[in-house]
Design an enzyme around this catalytic site. Structure first.
Site, PDB file in Angstrom:
ATOM      1  N   LYS A 162      79.360  61.663  33.635  1.00  0.00           N
ATOM      2  CA  LYS A 162      79.288  62.661  32.533  1.00  0.00           C
ATOM      3  C   LYS A 162      80.466  62.373  31.674  1.00  0.00           C
ATOM      4  CE  LYS A 162      75.641  63.786  34.615  1.00  0.00           C
ATOM      5  NZ  LYS A 162      75.178  64.960  35.428  1.00  0.00           N
TER       6      LYS A 162
HETATM    7  C1  LIG Z   1      74.213  65.268  36.439  1.00  0.00           C
HETATM    8  C2  LIG Z   1      73.191  66.487  36.482  1.00  0.00           C
HETATM    9  C3  LIG Z   1      73.307  67.604  36.981  1.00  0.00           C
HETATM   10  C4  LIG Z   1      74.019  68.056  38.105  1.00  0.00           C
HETATM   11  O1  LIG Z   1      75.476  67.815  38.105  1.00  0.00           O
HETATM   12  P1  LIG Z   1      76.408  67.781  39.469  1.00  0.00           P
HETATM   13  O2  LIG Z   1      77.594  68.119  38.653  1.00  0.00           O
HETATM   14  O3  LIG Z   1      76.388  66.273  39.864  1.00  0.00           O
HETATM   15  O4  LIG Z   1      75.820  68.825  40.414  1.00  0.00           O
HETATM   16  C5  LIG Z   1      72.304  68.615  36.685  1.00  0.00           C
HETATM   17  N1  LIG Z   1      71.479  68.540  35.514  1.00  0.00           N
HETATM   18  C6  LIG Z   1      71.559  67.212  34.931  1.00  0.00           C
HETATM   19  C7  LIG Z   1      70.578  66.647  33.673  1.00  0.00           C
HETATM   20  C8  LIG Z   1      72.303  66.417  35.216  1.00  0.00           C
HETATM   21  O5  LIG Z   1      72.173  65.015  34.679  1.00  0.00           O
END
Ligand SMILES: *Cc1c(COP(=O)(O)O)cnc(C)c1O
Length: 367
Positions: A181
């Site tokens: 992210k």
């Molecule tokens: C990465 C992601 C998540 C989950 O995030 P985590 O921190 O890995 O639990 C949820 N929704 C979307 C759209 C994502 O891209």
């Protein structure tokens, strides 16, 4: 030439040294660094209340529990997202009601009201790839129908809507700090929320249901989970948050260059928008027209030492959701995106020359 992955986190030396200090300090679990990270996030989001979590998935699940959403309830969510979004709705015993997305890859707000039933309790939109939904319209619909809004802002730390940061307004807003992210805590997430009266229950849902009175006597009134962030992870987050705006600025510059250098007209470039945080750059490629499968495209790009991701297959066609009765042709836009999407390299350490290399490689592979 070096392998160019589709994403890669940037961790500076100061953060690495800071993490070593935390490791030497004797305090590894939730402590002063978590407190500092949460207050930094709160400041970044204009003073909103923020709690950190071990993942965005955990934050979303807790947000649903906070709203007492469970058996017999429905939550409206887009058919195009990462599977964490609808999975958490299932995990609390509720039903995800999918709605198609439009050309922005966000919920098609023209279709949301038709999906609302007497069992609908919440809308869970996604700010896809870092492009904000039309929050004015979304919240207007939610208000008219008395629904909670739980924003999956996993892609959207730093995204703005009408000049306001996502998470600085609205109901419940969840961010992810997974290494892919826009900023990372290795694994981690955060929930921004509006109502101070919900803070204590969030604490209990996040940590074993435990509360303590003024005397320090412990009580447990709900079966809370275990989602508290460690101080080690929080120290990574503190270093990342300082750089977040410059990371996102770099992402925007690189994307501008993608738009300038793109060579293949038949492809559909992602929707551009003011305040876009560009978590990823994911054009749609009509593979049928080029007589090449996506798998073959990914392999040929890999041979050219370029990583390609797929974000994401349409959710309703996974076995779990077919089990709820969803089928092909239910959501044509999500299905086309699911078939044609490719995620090309985009991360702050890239240079404009890397963008040119990717654009050239795509044109060669498709020719
Ligand atoms: C990465 C992601 C998540 C989950 O995030 P985590 O921190 O890995 O639990 C949820 N929704 C979307 C759209 C994502 O891209």
């Amino acid at each position: 030439m070096d392998y160019l992955p589709f994403t890669r986190p940037s961790i500076d030396e100061e953060t690495i040294l800071g993490v070593a200090d935390v490791l030497r300090s004797g305090w590894l679990a939730t402590g002063p660094n978590v407190a500092k990270f949460e207050s930094g996030l709160s400041e970044y989001l204009g003073g909103r209340q923020v709690k950190s979590f071990t993942s965005a998935t955990g934050a979303l699940e807790v947000a649903l529990q906070l709203c007492d959403i469970g058996e017999g309830d429905e939550v409206i969510t887009p058919a195009m997202s990462f599977t964490a979004t609808p999975n958490v709705i299932m995990r609390v015993g509720a039903k995800p009601v999918f709605v198609d997305v439009d050309f922005t890859r966000n919920l098609d707000l023209d279709l949301v009201e038709d999906a609302i039933t007497k069992n609908t309790r919440a809308i869970m939109p996604v700010h896809f790839a870092g492009l904000a939904c039309d929050c004015d319209r979304l919240y207007e619909i939610a208000k008219r129908h008395g629904l909670r809004v739980i924003e999956d802002a996993a892609h959207a730390i730093g995204t703005e809507f009408n000049g306001k940061k996502i998470g600085s307004f609205g109901d419940l807003v969840s961010f992810s700090f997974h290494p892919n992210k826009n900023m990372t805590t290795i694994e981690g997430g955060a929930l921004s929320f509006a109502d101070p009266a919900e803070s204590a229950k969030l604490d209990r849902l996040r940590f074993h249901g435990i509360s303590k009175d003024a005397e320090g006597n412990m009580d447990v009134d709900l079966p809370g989970g275990k989602y508290n962030l460690s101080d080690v992870a929080a120290r990574v987050g503190i270093g990342q948050l300082e750089k977040l705006d410059s990371f996102n600025e770099k992402r925007r510059k690189l994307v501008d260059h993608y738009f300038e250098c793109w060579k293949v007209d038949e492809c559909e470039l992602p929707a551009w928008g003011e305040g876009h945080a560009w978590h990823m750059f994911a054009p749609l490629i009509p593979f049928d027209k080029f007589g090449i499968s996506r798998g073959e495209f990914v392999r040929k790009m890999h041979e050219k030492k370029i990583g390609v991701g797929i974000h994401y297959p349409a959710l309703h066609l996974f076995s779990l959701y077919r089990g709820l009765g969803y089928r092909e042709e239910n959501f044509p836009n999500a299905e086309r995106i699911g078939r044609e999407t490719v995620t090309l390299p985009l991360f702050p350490m890239m240079e404009t020359g890397d963008v040119e290399r990717v654009c050239d490689a795509v044109a060669e592979v498709l020719s």
